[in-house]
Design an enzyme around this catalytic site. Structure first.
Site, PDB file in Angstrom:
ATOM      1  N   ASN A   1      -3.678   2.224 -13.661  1.00 46.54           N
ATOM      2  CA  ASN A   1      -2.797   1.278 -12.972  1.00 46.54           C
ATOM      3  C   ASN A   1      -1.368   1.808 -13.020  1.00 46.54           C
ATOM      4  OD1 ASN A   1      -1.942  -1.218 -11.763  1.00 46.54           O
ATOM      5  ND2 ASN A   1      -1.233  -1.904 -13.785  1.00 46.54           N
TER       6      ASN A   1
ATOM      7  N   LEU B   1      -8.670  -7.562 -13.934  1.00 44.49           N
ATOM      8  CA  LEU B   1     -10.087  -7.181 -13.974  1.00 44.49           C
ATOM      9  C   LEU B   1     -10.665  -7.518 -15.347  1.00 44.49           C
ATOM     10  CD1 LEU B   1      -9.723  -3.754 -12.158  1.00 44.49           C
ATOM     11  CD2 LEU B   1     -10.857  -5.803 -11.249  1.00 44.49           C
TER      12      LEU B   1
ATOM     13  N   ARG C   1     -14.894 -14.983 -10.536  1.00 38.89           N
ATOM     14  CA  ARG C   1     -14.373 -13.613 -10.472  1.00 38.89           C
ATOM     15  C   ARG C   1     -15.479 -12.588 -10.297  1.00 38.89           C
ATOM     16  NH1 ARG C   1     -10.061 -12.937 -15.323  1.00 38.89           N
ATOM     17  NH2 ARG C   1      -8.597 -14.527 -14.683  1.00 38.89           N
TER      18      ARG C   1
ATOM     19  N   GLY D   1       0.780  -1.240   0.000  1.00 41.19           N
ATOM     20  CA  GLY D   1       0.000   0.000   0.000  1.00 41.19           C
ATOM     21  C   GLY D   1       0.810   1.287   0.000  1.00 41.19           C
TER      22      GLY D   1
ATOM     23  N   HIS E   1       2.641   0.424 -13.072  1.00 41.39           N
ATOM     24  CA  HIS E   1       3.416  -0.794 -13.345  1.00 41.39           C
ATOM     25  C   HIS E   1       4.909  -0.446 -13.280  1.00 41.39           C
ATOM     26  CE1 HIS E   1       4.192  -4.760 -14.979  1.00 41.39           C
ATOM     27  NE2 HIS E   1       5.084  -4.196 -15.772  1.00 41.39           N
TER      28      HIS E   1
ATOM     29  N   ASN F   1       1.954   2.932  -2.634  1.00 38.07           N
ATOM     30  CA  ASN F   1       1.398   3.838  -3.663  1.00 38.07           C
ATOM     31  C   ASN F   1       0.071   4.423  -3.205  1.00 38.07           C
ATOM     32  OD1 ASN F   1       2.996   4.109  -6.268  1.00 38.07           O
ATOM     33  ND2 ASN F   1       3.148   1.909  -5.874  1.00 38.07           N
TER      34      ASN F   1
ATOM     35  N   GLU G   1      -8.730  -4.613 -20.989  1.00 40.50           N
ATOM     36  CA  GLU G   1      -8.807  -6.062 -20.744  1.00 40.50           C
ATOM     37  C   GLU G   1      -7.452  -6.742 -20.842  1.00 40.50           C
ATOM     38  OE1 GLU G   1     -11.865  -8.776 -22.488  1.00 40.50           O
ATOM     39  OE2 GLU G   1     -12.413  -6.835 -23.344  1.00 40.50           O
TER      40      GLU G   1
ATOM     41  N   ASP H   1      -1.578  -4.887 -18.558  1.00 39.65           N
ATOM     42  CA  ASP H   1      -0.463  -3.936 -18.696  1.00 39.65           C
ATOM     43  C   ASP H   1      -0.315  -3.415 -20.128  1.00 39.65           C
ATOM     44  OD1 ASP H   1       0.103  -4.381 -16.003  1.00 39.65           O
ATOM     45  OD2 ASP H   1       1.515  -5.994 -16.442  1.00 39.65           O
TER      46      ASP H   1
HETATM   47  C1  GRF Z   1       4.432  -1.454  -7.140  1.00 36.76           C
HETATM   48  O1  GRF Z   1       5.718  -1.728  -7.562  1.00 36.76           O
HETATM   49  C2  GRF Z   1       3.484  -1.324  -8.311  1.00 36.76           C
HETATM   50  O2  GRF Z   1       4.079  -0.752  -9.436  1.00 36.76           O
HETATM   51  C3  GRF Z   1       3.139  -2.765  -8.600  1.00 36.76           C
HETATM   52  O3  GRF Z   1       3.025  -3.357  -7.328  1.00 36.76           O
HETATM   53  C4  GRF Z   1       3.822  -2.625  -6.387  1.00 36.76           C
HETATM   54  C5  GRF Z   1       2.899  -2.201  -5.301  1.00 36.76           C
HETATM   55  O4  GRF Z   1       3.565  -1.593  -4.217  1.00 36.76           O
HETATM   56  N1  GRF Z   1       1.950  -2.849  -9.416  1.00 36.76           N
HETATM   57  P1  GRF Z   1       2.728  -0.911  -3.067  1.00 36.76           P
HETATM   58  O5  GRF Z   1       1.709  -1.932  -2.554  1.00 36.76           O
HETATM   59  O6  GRF Z   1       2.019   0.292  -3.647  1.00 36.76           O
HETATM   60  O7  GRF Z   1       3.711  -0.536  -2.024  1.00 36.76           O
END
Ligand code: GRF
Length: 199
Positions: free
Chosen positions: A107, A93, A65, A13, A109, A15, A142, A145
């Site tokens: 998202n 998703l 799902r 968490g 990545h 981010n 869909e 990434d």
């Molecule tokens: C990050 O590296 C993000 O890019 C990837 O998963 C990681 C999540 O980190 N999708 P956090 O849970 O936000 O610390």
């Protein structure tokens, strides 16, 4: 009026926290109104509680799902979310969910997409031997990434990098990138999107 932001996270968490802080400092014109996790043990759930963001654990059933997606979509609509940020959300998703939030799911990545999609992007970059990698914020479609890119930051790979050291430097840039990309998207794209349908 501030955009109402929902966040989906499966783990640490960090981010999510950077988004909350950026919204609260005024860098991003949004208010984080709900955090949803598919993992009951996710640190993200605790971090949301500590910051006063309503948090919900919604179990994910690999064989059904739609159970998670219907429940999560209902919550996001109930909380009036205009935008959804995936922040370390480890599930794919489906179109059914995305149809409810057209072009409204972003998202982050840890690579310069379209390079190194999928899991362990930092290890993939080291394995390939690239000298520059980084992070990307994109619109979720869909295909995993692969949606339209909102913004990116490049990170140099050092000769002595391990997966751990490289991931740490990329993560620092993720925390700069996500708020910046989110604000850009809110200013430039969100006004043109059709509204989310009521629950
Ligand atoms: C990050 O590296 C993000 O890019 C990837 O998963 C990681 C999540 O980190 N999708 P956090 O849970 O936000 O610390």
């Amino acid at each position: 009026m501030d955009v109402r932001l929902g966040v989906l996270a499966s783990g640490r968490g960090s981010n999510f926290v950077s988004l909350v802080e950026a919204c609260r400092s005024g860098q991003v014109d949004a208010e984080p109104v709900i955090l949803i996790s598919d993992n009951a043990d996710a640190q993200a759930l605790r971090k949301a509680e500590q910051r006063g963001v309503p948090s919900h654990f919604v179990p994910y059933d690999e064989f059904d799902r739609s159970h998670f997606e219907d429940h999560a979509a209902s919550l996001l609509k109930e909380y009036g979310c205009d935008l959804v940020a995936l922040a370390g959300f480890m599930r794919v998703l489906t179109a059914d969910f995305l149809e409810d939030f057209p072009e409204r799911v972003l998202n982050i990545h840890p690579s310069l997409l379209p390079a190194f999609r999928g899991l362990n992007a930092q290890a993939q970059a080291l394995e390939y031997g690239v000298k520059v990698t980084g992070c990307t914020v994109h619109v979720v479609t869909e295909e995993v990434d692969a949606g339209p890119i909102v913004d990116q930051i490049a990170v140099r790979v050092h000769e002595d990098d391990t997966e751990k050291t490289l991931s740490k430097r990329i993560l620092e840039q993720e925390h700069r990138l996500y708020p910046r990309a989110l604000q850009h998207y809110i200013e430039t794209r969100l006004p043109d999107l059709t509204s989310v349908q009521a629950p």
